[in-house]
Design a protein around this motif. Structure first.
Motif, PDB file in Angstrom:
ATOM      1  N   ASP A 117       0.921  -1.163  -0.250  1.00 21.04           N
ATOM      2  CA  ASP A 117       0.049   0.057   0.061  1.00 21.04           C
ATOM      3  C   ASP A 117       0.786   1.397  -0.048  1.00 21.04           C
ATOM      4  OD1 ASP A 117      -2.365  -1.431  -0.064  1.00 21.04           O
ATOM      5  OD2 ASP A 117      -2.518  -1.652   1.898  1.00 21.04           O
ATOM      6  N   HIS A 118       2.236   1.035  -0.156  1.00 20.80           N
ATOM      7  CA  HIS A 118       2.980   2.436  -0.133  1.00 20.80           C
ATOM      8  C   HIS A 118       3.479   2.533  -1.482  1.00 20.80           C
ATOM      9  CE1 HIS A 118       2.846   2.334   4.137  1.00 20.80           C
ATOM     10  NE2 HIS A 118       3.057   0.970   4.463  1.00 20.80           N
ATOM     11  N   THR A 119       3.797   3.997  -1.842  1.00 16.66           N
ATOM     12  CA  THR A 119       4.184   4.452  -3.048  1.00 16.66           C
ATOM     13  C   THR A 119       5.965   4.130  -3.117  1.00 16.66           C
ATOM     14  OG1 THR A 119       4.574   6.458  -2.262  1.00 16.66           O
ATOM     15  CG2 THR A 119       2.517   6.109  -3.422  1.00 16.66           C
ATOM     16  N   PRO A 120       6.451   4.091  -4.259  1.00 16.97           N
ATOM     17  CA  PRO A 120       7.748   3.792  -4.190  1.00 16.97           C
ATOM     18  C   PRO A 120       8.615   4.957  -3.622  1.00 16.97           C
ATOM     19  CG  PRO A 120       6.863   3.132  -6.444  1.00 16.97           C
ATOM     20  CD  PRO A 120       5.683   3.645  -5.347  1.00 16.97           C
ATOM     21  N   ASN A 121       9.706   4.716  -2.678  1.00 19.24           N
ATOM     22  CA  ASN A 121      10.397   5.632  -1.968  1.00 19.24           C
ATOM     23  C   ASN A 121       9.999   6.057  -0.727  1.00 19.24           C
ATOM     24  OD1 ASN A 121      12.497   5.819  -3.863  1.00 19.24           O
ATOM     25  ND2 ASN A 121      11.369   7.534  -5.194  1.00 19.24           N
ATOM     26  N   THR A 122       8.702   5.210  -0.376  1.00 18.61           N
ATOM     27  CA  THR A 122       8.244   5.435   1.051  1.00 18.61           C
ATOM     28  C   THR A 122       9.160   4.706   1.865  1.00 18.61           C
ATOM     29  OG1 THR A 122       5.954   5.570   0.552  1.00 18.61           O
ATOM     30  CG2 THR A 122       6.588   4.905   2.737  1.00 18.61           C
ATOM     31  N   LEU A 123       9.785   5.486   3.002  1.00 16.14           N
ATOM     32  CA  LEU A 123      10.646   4.899   3.927  1.00 16.14           C
ATOM     33  C   LEU A 123       9.709   4.039   4.989  1.00 16.14           C
ATOM     34  CD1 LEU A 123      13.216   7.551   5.146  1.00 16.14           C
ATOM     35  CD2 LEU A 123      13.732   5.782   3.695  1.00 16.14           C
ATOM     36  N   LEU A 124      10.438   3.007   5.430  1.00 12.29           N
ATOM     37  CA  LEU A 124       9.743   2.029   6.426  1.00 12.29           C
ATOM     38  C   LEU A 124      10.775   1.984   7.492  1.00 12.29           C
ATOM     39  CD1 LEU A 124       8.237  -0.815   4.219  1.00 12.29           C
ATOM     40  CD2 LEU A 124       7.040   1.475   5.172  1.00 12.29           C
TER      41      LEU A 124
END
Length: 159
Positions: A117-124
Motif C-alpha cells: 500500500d506504499h508508493t515507491p520511495n516510502t521509507l519504512l
C-alpha cells in the motif's frame, strides 16, 4: 510490478550501531525470526540495536535502520526466496533448500504485504520489543514527500 524494499542509508550511523551493517540498495525483510529465541540477556551492545530497529538485508544478512519501497520483478523475488532459503540452511540448520523454501516464501510474502500500500520511495522503519509472548514488531512509514527521498533514495536496476 510487485513492491519490496531496499536498504537505504541516510547517514553513517548504521555503520556504527549494527553488528553487521547492511550495504545500501539491497533487498530487505524485517528478519525478526532471527530473534525468536532471544531473552533480555541477549540485548546488549550492537546486538540490542540489531534487535530493536534492524531490517535484514538479503545479500550479506546485515542490518539497516531504514528501507525504501521499490518495485521488484518476479525473477528478483524468486531469487530472493532461494537466497533466503539457502540462508536458513546455512545459518539455522534447515535440512535443505527445498525444506526451507516455504518459510522463505512466507517471509518474502510478508514483506510484499508490508510494502503493497506504499508508493515507491516510502521509507519504512521497524521497532521490536520482547514481550512475555515473544518478539513484537511494529512498523512505521514515512511518505516520500515528508522525507524528500527524491534527493537521497538509491535506485538499482536488475543489471
Amino acid at each position: 510490478m510487485t513492491k519490496l524494499a531496499r536498504t537505504i542509508r541516510l547517514d553513517v550511523s548504521d555503520t556504527q550501531v549494527f553488528t553487521q551493517p547492511a550495504p545500501t540498495g539491497v533487498w530487505a525483510i524485517p528478519g525478526g525470526f532471527a530473534f525468536s529465541d532471544w531473552s533480555e540477556d541477549d540485548l546488549t551492545g550492537k546486538a540490542r540495536q540489531d534487535f530493536a530497529n534492524g531490517w535484514l538485508d538479503l545479500d550479506t544478512f546485515g542490518r539497516a535502520t531504514f528501507v525504501a519501497v521499490a518495485e521488484a520483478s518476479e525473477a528478483e523475488i524468486a531469487a530472493l526466496r532461494d537466497r533466503l532459503a539457502d540462508h536458513f540452511v546455512e545459518r539455522y540448520g534447515a535440512p535443505d533448500r527445498l525444506a526451507a523454501l516455504p518459510t522463505a516464501a512466507e517471509e518474502i510474502a510478508f514483506m510484499i504485504e508490508l510494502c503493497a500500500d506504499h508508493t515507491p520511495n516510502t521509507l519504512l522503519a521497524v521497532s521490536r520489543e520482547l514481550t512475555g509472548a515473544g518478539v513484537r514488531e511494529s512498523f512505521r512509514a514515512i511518505a516520500p514527500t515528508d522525507a524528500h527521498l527524491d534527493q537521497v533514495a538509491v535506485h538499482a536496476s536488475p543489471d
